[in-house]
Motif scaffolding. Structure first.
Motif, PDB file in Angstrom:
ATOM      1  N   THR A   1       0.832  -1.200   0.000  1.00 16.01           N
ATOM      2  CA  THR A   1       0.000   0.000   0.000  1.00 16.01           C
ATOM      3  C   THR A   1       0.867   1.251   0.000  1.00 16.01           C
ATOM      4  OG1 THR A   1      -1.778   1.168   1.185  1.00 16.01           O
ATOM      5  CG2 THR A   1      -0.130   0.061   2.528  1.00 16.01           C
ATOM      6  N   GLY A   2       0.343   2.284  -0.614  1.00 15.94           N
ATOM      7  CA  GLY A   2       0.981   3.592  -0.625  1.00 15.94           C
ATOM      8  C   GLY A   2       0.029   4.581  -1.286  1.00 15.94           C
ATOM      9  N   TYR A   3      -0.074   5.768  -0.729  1.00  8.26           N
ATOM     10  CA  TYR A   3      -1.036   6.754  -1.219  1.00  8.26           C
ATOM     11  C   TYR A   3      -0.547   7.379  -2.524  1.00  8.26           C
ATOM     12  CZ  TYR A   3      -4.132  10.822  -1.168  1.00  8.26           C
ATOM     13  OH  TYR A   3      -5.070  11.781  -1.487  1.00  8.26           O
ATOM     14  N   GLY A   4      -1.401   7.345  -3.548  1.00  9.06           N
ATOM     15  CA  GLY A   4      -1.082   7.970  -4.822  1.00  9.06           C
ATOM     16  C   GLY A   4      -1.697   9.344  -4.945  1.00  9.06           C
ATOM     17  N   PRO A   5      -1.120  10.210  -5.790  1.00 11.04           N
ATOM     18  CA  PRO A   5      -1.676  11.557  -5.975  1.00 11.04           C
ATOM     19  C   PRO A   5      -3.111  11.544  -6.497  1.00 11.04           C
ATOM     20  CG  PRO A   5       0.523  11.423  -6.901  1.00 11.04           C
ATOM     21  CD  PRO A   5       0.133  10.029  -6.543  1.00 11.04           C
ATOM     22  N   ASP A   6      -3.536  10.438  -7.121  1.00 10.41           N
ATOM     23  CA  ASP A   6      -4.914  10.328  -7.587  1.00 10.41           C
ATOM     24  C   ASP A   6      -5.837   9.759  -6.513  1.00 10.41           C
ATOM     25  OD1 ASP A   6      -3.909   7.776  -7.516  1.00 10.41           O
ATOM     26  OD2 ASP A   6      -4.436   7.254  -9.581  1.00 10.41           O
ATOM     27  N   ALA A   7      -5.329   9.663  -5.270  1.00 17.90           N
ATOM     28  CA  ALA A   7      -6.065   9.150  -4.118  1.00 17.90           C
ATOM     29  C   ALA A   7      -6.316   7.651  -4.198  1.00 17.90           C
ATOM     30  CB  ALA A   7      -7.376   9.903  -3.896  1.00 17.90           C
ATOM     31  N   ALA A   8      -5.713   6.963  -5.154  1.00 16.30           N
ATOM     32  CA  ALA A   8      -5.796   5.505  -5.213  1.00 16.30           C
ATOM     33  C   ALA A   8      -4.717   4.899  -4.317  1.00 16.30           C
ATOM     34  CB  ALA A   8      -5.627   5.029  -6.647  1.00 16.30           C
ATOM     35  N   VAL A   9      -4.881   3.618  -4.028  1.00 16.50           N
ATOM     36  CA  VAL A   9      -3.889   2.890  -3.243  1.00 16.50           C
ATOM     37  C   VAL A   9      -2.891   2.273  -4.221  1.00 16.50           C
ATOM     38  CG1 VAL A   9      -3.502   1.024  -1.597  1.00 16.50           C
ATOM     39  CG2 VAL A   9      -5.606   2.385  -1.463  1.00 16.50           C
ATOM     40  N   TRP A  10      -1.695   2.872  -4.301  1.00 15.31           N
ATOM     41  CA  TRP A  10      -0.681   2.383  -5.219  1.00 15.31           C
ATOM     42  C   TRP A  10       0.071   1.199  -4.595  1.00 15.31           C
ATOM     43  CZ3 TRP A  10       2.312   6.889  -8.018  1.00 15.31           C
ATOM     44  CH2 TRP A  10       1.407   7.683  -8.728  1.00 15.31           C
ATOM     45  N   GLY A  11       0.846   0.496  -5.440  1.00 18.67           N
ATOM     46  CA  GLY A  11       1.632  -0.605  -4.918  1.00 18.67           C
ATOM     47  C   GLY A  11       2.230  -1.508  -5.984  1.00 18.67           C
ATOM     48  N   GLY A  12       1.952  -1.232  -7.260  1.00 12.34           N
ATOM     49  CA  GLY A  12       2.564  -1.985  -8.354  1.00 12.34           C
ATOM     50  C   GLY A  12       3.091  -1.000  -9.372  1.00 12.34           C
ATOM     51  N   GLU A  13       4.165  -0.269  -9.012  1.00 17.88           N
ATOM     52  CA  GLU A  13       4.546   0.952  -9.716  1.00 17.88           C
ATOM     53  C   GLU A  13       5.870   0.824 -10.474  1.00 17.88           C
ATOM     54  OE1 GLU A  13       2.087   3.147  -9.502  1.00 17.88           O
ATOM     55  OE2 GLU A  13       1.213   1.651  -8.156  1.00 17.88           O
ATOM     56  N   VAL A  14       5.891   1.452 -11.639  1.00 13.76           N
ATOM     57  CA  VAL A  14       7.111   1.591 -12.425  1.00 13.76           C
ATOM     58  C   VAL A  14       7.330   3.093 -12.619  1.00 13.76           C
ATOM     59  CG1 VAL A  14       8.355   0.945 -14.515  1.00 13.76           C
ATOM     60  CG2 VAL A  14       6.549  -0.556 -13.615  1.00 13.76           C
TER      61      VAL A  14
ATOM     62  N   TYR B   1      -5.775  -1.069 -11.933  1.00 14.18           N
ATOM     63  CA  TYR B   1      -6.565  -0.895 -10.718  1.00 14.18           C
ATOM     64  C   TYR B   1      -7.644  -1.970 -10.586  1.00 14.18           C
ATOM     65  CZ  TYR B   1      -4.691   3.834  -9.927  1.00 14.18           C
ATOM     66  OH  TYR B   1      -3.874   4.920  -9.683  1.00 14.18           O
ATOM     67  N   VAL B   2      -7.825  -2.451  -9.370  1.00 16.37           N
ATOM     68  CA  VAL B   2      -8.979  -3.264  -9.006  1.00 16.37           C
ATOM     69  C   VAL B   2      -9.533  -2.681  -7.714  1.00 16.37           C
ATOM     70  CG1 VAL B   2      -8.098  -5.352 -10.097  1.00 16.37           C
ATOM     71  CG2 VAL B   2      -7.595  -4.926  -7.689  1.00 16.37           C
ATOM     72  N   PRO B   3     -10.803  -2.961  -7.397  1.00 12.73           N
ATOM     73  CA  PRO B   3     -11.375  -2.391  -6.166  1.00 12.73           C
ATOM     74  C   PRO B   3     -10.828  -3.093  -4.922  1.00 12.73           C
ATOM     75  CG  PRO B   3     -13.087  -3.000  -7.749  1.00 12.73           C
ATOM     76  CD  PRO B   3     -11.818  -3.619  -8.225  1.00 12.73           C
TER      77      PRO B   3
ATOM     78  N   PRO C   1      -9.754   2.159  -5.395  1.00 14.08           N
ATOM     79  CA  PRO C   1      -8.964   1.477  -6.419  1.00 14.08           C
ATOM     80  C   PRO C   1      -7.542   1.217  -5.927  1.00 14.08           C
ATOM     81  CG  PRO C   1      -9.216   3.804  -6.959  1.00 14.08           C
ATOM     82  CD  PRO C   1     -10.055   3.553  -5.748  1.00 14.08           C
ATOM     83  N   THR C   2      -7.008   0.045  -6.241  1.00 12.52           N
ATOM     84  CA  THR C   2      -5.644  -0.259  -5.833  1.00 12.52           C
ATOM     85  C   THR C   2      -4.872  -0.903  -6.978  1.00 12.52           C
ATOM     86  OG1 THR C   2      -4.233  -1.398  -4.231  1.00 12.52           O
ATOM     87  CG2 THR C   2      -6.252  -2.535  -4.868  1.00 12.52           C
ATOM     88  N   SER C   3      -3.598  -0.559  -7.054  1.00 14.53           N
ATOM     89  CA  SER C   3      -2.675  -1.178  -8.012  1.00 14.53           C
ATOM     90  C   SER C   3      -1.646  -2.030  -7.281  1.00 14.53           C
ATOM     91  CB  SER C   3      -1.961  -0.084  -8.825  1.00 14.53           C
ATOM     92  OG  SER C   3      -1.204   0.766  -7.976  1.00 14.53           O
ATOM     93  N   SER C   4      -1.982  -2.521  -6.102  1.00 13.44           N
ATOM     94  CA  SER C   4      -1.009  -3.151  -5.213  1.00 13.44           C
ATOM     95  C   SER C   4      -0.568  -4.524  -5.707  1.00 13.44           C
ATOM     96  CB  SER C   4      -1.606  -3.282  -3.815  1.00 13.44           C
ATOM     97  OG  SER C   4      -0.799  -4.098  -2.997  1.00 13.44           O
ATOM     98  N   MET C   5       0.736  -4.711  -5.858  1.00  8.64           N
ATOM     99  CA  MET C   5       1.275  -6.032  -6.169  1.00  8.64           C
ATOM    100  C   MET C   5       1.191  -6.944  -4.942  1.00  8.64           C
ATOM    101  SD  MET C   5       2.553  -8.094  -8.397  1.00  8.64           S
ATOM    102  CE  MET C   5       3.161  -7.121  -9.798  1.00  8.64           C
ATOM    103  N   GLY C   6       1.337  -6.378  -3.769  1.00  2.16           N
ATOM    104  CA  GLY C   6       1.196  -7.180  -2.558  1.00  2.16           C
ATOM    105  C   GLY C   6      -0.179  -7.798  -2.446  1.00  2.16           C
ATOM    106  N   ARG C   7      -1.224  -7.037  -2.787  1.00  8.82           N
ATOM    107  CA  ARG C   7      -2.586  -7.577  -2.744  1.00  8.82           C
ATOM    108  C   ARG C   7      -2.805  -8.628  -3.827  1.00  8.82           C
ATOM    109  NH1 ARG C   7      -1.979  -4.786   1.059  1.00  8.82           N
ATOM    110  NH2 ARG C   7      -1.311  -6.877   1.671  1.00  8.82           N
ATOM    111  N   LEU C   8      -2.097  -8.509  -4.953  1.00  9.12           N
ATOM    112  CA  LEU C   8      -2.205  -9.545  -5.987  1.00  9.12           C
ATOM    113  C   LEU C   8      -1.584 -10.854  -5.491  1.00  9.12           C
ATOM    114  CD1 LEU C   8      -3.042 -10.420  -8.817  1.00  9.12           C
ATOM    115  CD2 LEU C   8      -0.848  -9.541  -9.668  1.00  9.12           C
ATOM    116  N   PHE C   9      -0.453 -10.782  -4.794  1.00  7.87           N
ATOM    117  CA  PHE C   9       0.117 -11.989  -4.193  1.00  7.87           C
ATOM    118  C   PHE C   9      -0.880 -12.619  -3.214  1.00  7.87           C
ATOM    119  CE2 PHE C   9       4.192 -10.937  -5.979  1.00  7.87           C
ATOM    120  CZ  PHE C   9       4.934 -12.114  -5.921  1.00  7.87           C
TER     121      PHE C   9
END
Length: 788
Positions: free
Chosen positions: A545-558, A574-576, A632-640
């Motif tokens: 988890t990490g806060y993104g400027p778009d207020a989404a939960v980031w975590g799978g970032e390049v 993003y997934v919910p 919305p989250t892009s978290s790789m940790g949540r995908l694991f």
């Protein structure tokens, strides 16, 4: 002909107090027949030295190249001063003049010389639980302020006896100016409270042998200990501590016992026996004597002869830790006894031996900071411990044990604390006096000034008042030790973080800068490797988890990142995240969210679907359809987490990353030759990493009856292959690829990703001195607000 004489003043900066530096200077000067003096001040060690020029040059060379083992010489400044004449060399009184700063030493494990004395019936410190010298013992946790002298430590409570005073004043003695010097006549003493009879250590060992739980006061706080081979005792400790399934660390008396329970190669042995003596995560052995699993990097199967334990009949039968020490985990956190008290707790020859493998976990309830003050411990641990082994040396600074793992011969920190804090890190760009407050999970804070940064010990998760108080005390003590008076503060950009709120409350007139979470991760690994102010990297930041400027939960970032900024090149689609923390605690919810986003029907033959109660499934379907309670989250940790649940490994977790850790453990067995799933990249600015095809393949394999270890191995291979494809897409030939974030604590993933990148010609940097998780975030925050 008169021999020319010169006099020089030298200022030595670095970790040069509390490490035997002044005795070293004294004996070196005597060997070279030089006169003068040496003393501490707030700048470091100040030396005035007089003699023949060649001898002065040899003296300076020894300072730089052959300092005491625990010293870190950062700089030596020299200036010629008027000759005074005279003979002899003396140690001058400490002053606070100089206007600079010196660096405090971390706590150091018992050295071989002191251990020999502890075991020698003819030595006056035989069985003394507080034996130490200039090369070992407590430092950071007993220092109130610098310069480091006895009166500024908790050892000021103990008046040296005549024999200790003579050793302290004798330049030929190993304890010359050792500030914690003590002996049975004048030092701290042990006390025991609880069932049993006899001397404190005898009663404590009896309690442990009987299956009891012992509160042990150590260097940086209280531990809770029990016999790690006693399933009932371990389960009882787990229940009392409210630990859930989170693994316990174990302590053993020596390397031979460690080799009996985990696979230890040369790199791991070096870590286990280092002066820091951290907890080292290693693949555990099965009861039959072979490593219970195969891991990437240096974690390997047992080698012939490694099962032989020749340390007495008490260890002839290999002590096997109980299953509940680390349930569902292929690794075991092991540390060697690092204080004389620990060694005595295991027992010396002639003692009724204590258990030879002890659970040794921090003295607290789950989620609370470690207890280190006696009255507080008596209150907070009252319902946890059956007996108490304590002493009367005050702990001034709490400090948890450090945790590391060995990967491909390199150290990968997981928690940087005892044995490492407060050693400084060199900054590649200069900073004004700054305080970075870190994140809310695995918090550490940091201060910086000029070209140095100092990270605090591990503080913990900022979710209760006690941890916030610990944070406040840690940052104040760090400022006192370093002399840094922050002119600005820097925090995570998350508006709801408690650490960020603390910074705003305490800033006063000072500026508070905020840094995006994943930018700080990448800046931290860049700074650790000394990249310059104008350098940029392709940073891959995978975490929970990490806060993104778009207020989404980031975590799978390049990210294309430098210290001063970044551009988001790509991210996991993003997934919910339905229900926030509820989805984190129940990975089946994350699995169902990913299935819905991928267009895969929820059917009972998918383990994650079957794990979700029908009523909850109906509510979750409504949330995902309407967006109610979802972020919305892009978290790789949540995908694991999702994949772990999809293949039936873990549906509900008791601690952070449990689902991913157990998935990794199973995947090691199938890692060799696993065929990778594939993540497609969807063009855009930023591009999207689409997990849907991977999820479809996971479900297909599960429905076909593929075991979890095969599915997990293919998924790990897919993520590593994705890292390579992202580098190939975005990294120019000269661009460095930086990997950071908590997901890269996964040894299997990190080793495979690095191997693929290097095999394909990329330069890759990872963490070796800081954790990739949020424990290293404060260092990245400092660099991201630099003027470089």
């Amino acid at each position: 002909m008169t021999t020319q004489r010169l006099r020089r003043r030298l200022l030595v900066r670095g970790v040069v107090q509390g490490v035997g530096f002044r005795p070293f200077v004294y004996t070196t000067a005597a060997e070279l027949s030089l006169s003068g003096s040496v003393g501490n001040d707030s700048s470091g060690v100040v030396i005035e030295i007089e003699g023949a020029p060649p001898d002065l040059d040899r003296f300076a060379e020894r300072l730089r190249l052959r300092p005491p083992p625990l010293a870190v010489v950062e700089s030596v400044e020299q200036a010629d001063i008027p000759v005074r004449g005279g003979t002899g060399f003396r140690i001058a009184d400490t002053t606070r003049d100089g206007g600079g700063r010196t660096l405090a030493s971390p706590d150091v494990a018992i050295c071989a010389d002191c251990e020999r004395e502890l075991r020698d019936p003819g030595d006056r410190r035989y069985r003394h639980p507080f034996v130490n010298c200039t090369n070992c013992g407590p430092r950071f946790t007993i220092i109130a302020s610098l310069p480091y002298d006895r009166e500024r430590t908790s050892m000021a409570d103990f008046v040296m006896c005549g024999r200790c005073a003579r050793e302290y004043a004798d330049p030929a003695d190993r304890r010359f100016h050792a500030q914690p010097i003590a002996c049975p006549d004048c030092g701290p003493t042990l006390a025991y409270t609880g069932p049993g009879a006899g001397a404190p250590l005898t009663a404590a060992r009896q309690l442990l042998r009987a299956g009891g739980i012992l509160a042990v006061k150590g260097i940086g706080g209280y531990h809770l200990a029990c016999d790690a081979t006693d399933e009932t005792a371990v389960a009882q400790l787990r229940g009392r501590k409210r630990r859930g399934d989170k693994p316990f660390a174990v302590m053993v008396p020596d390397l031979a016992t460690a080799r009996a329970i985990v696979a230890v190669d040369d790199a791991a042995a070096t870590l286990l026996t280092s002066p820091a003596r951290p907890i080292v995560l290693l693949a555990r052995r099965s009861a039959a004597g072979a490593s219970s699993s195969f891991a990437a990097g240096s974690i390997r199967a047992a080698q012939p002869g490694e099962d032989t334990v020749s340390v007495g009949a008490a260890r002839a039968c290999r002590p096997i830790p109980a299953p509940s020490v680390a349930p569902g985990n292929p690794d075991l956190g092991v540390m060697l006894a690092y204080t004389p008290l620990h060694l005595l707790l295991f027992g010396l020859p002639g003692d009724l031996p204590g258990p030879q493998v002890l659970v040794m976990t921090s003295g607290n309830l789950g989620g609370e900071p470690i207890c280190y003050q006696d009255e507080d411990a008596r209150t907070r641990l009252a319902g946890l411990a059956d007996g108490w082994l304590t002493h009367n040396r005050r702990i001034l600074v709490p400090c948890d044990d450090s945790v590391v793992r060995s990967l491909d011969g390199h150290e990968l920190p997981v928690r940087r604390s005892r044995g490492y804090a407060p050693l400084p890190l060199l900054l590649p760009v200069p900073l004004p006096p700054t305080l970075a407050v870190g994140a809310d999970l695995k918090n550490t804070c940091a201060v910086a000034d000029g070209r140095y940064a100092w990270l605090s010990q591990h503080i913990g998760d900022m979710d209760d008042l006690a941890t916030l108080r610990s944070f406040d005390a840690a940052q104040r003590h760090l400022a006192e030790l370093t002399g840094v008076r922050p002119a600005q503060l820097v925090a995570d950009a998350h508006p709801g973080y408690r650490s960020t709120a603390w910074a705003r409350r305490h800033a006063g007139e000072r500026a508070v800068y905020t840094v995006q979470h994943h930018h700080a991760h990448i800046a931290a690994v860049m700074g650790e490797h000394g990249l310059g102010a104008s350098d940029q990297v392709v940073g891959i930041a995978f975490d929970g988890t990490g806060y993104g400027p778009d207020a989404a939960v980031w975590g799978g970032e390049v990210l294309l990142a430098g210290y001063k900024g970044y551009r988001r090149l790509a991210h996991l689609k993003y997934v919910p995240l339905a229900g926030g923390d509820l989805a984190v605690r129940r990975p089946y919810r994350m699995a169902l969210a990913h299935l819905r986003s991928a267009g895969i029907e929820w059917t009972e033959d998918i383990p994650a679907v079957a794990a979700c109660p029908p009523a909850e499934r109906s509510v979750l379907a409504h949330q995902l359809r309407t967006g109610w309670g979802c972020a919305p989250t892009s978290s790789m940790g949540r995908l694991f987490d999702a994949v772990s649940s999809l293949c039936g490994v873990r549906h509900v977790v008791d601690y952070e990353a449990q689902a991913a850790i157990e998935l990794e453990g199973l995947s090691r067995a199938g890692a060799e030759g696993a065929t990778a799933y594939r993540f497609p990249l969807v063009d855009g600015d930023p591009a999207l990493i689409d997990p849907a095809p991977v999820l479809a393949d996971v479900v297909a394999d599960v429905r076909a009856g593929a075991p979890a270890q095969v599915v997990g191995a293919r998924f790990h291979a897919a993520v590593a292959r994705l890292v390579l494809e992202l580098a190939a897409r975005y990294a120019a030939p000269a661009t460095v690829v930086a990997l950071s974030g908590g997901v890269f604590q996964n040894a299997l993933l990190l080793a495979r990703s690095c191997a693929l990148l290097r095999d394909n010609g990329f330069t890759v940097i990872t963490h070796h001195r800081l954790p990739p998780n949020d424990g290293g975030l404060a260092f990245g925050q400092l660099l991201a607000c630099s003027e470089g």
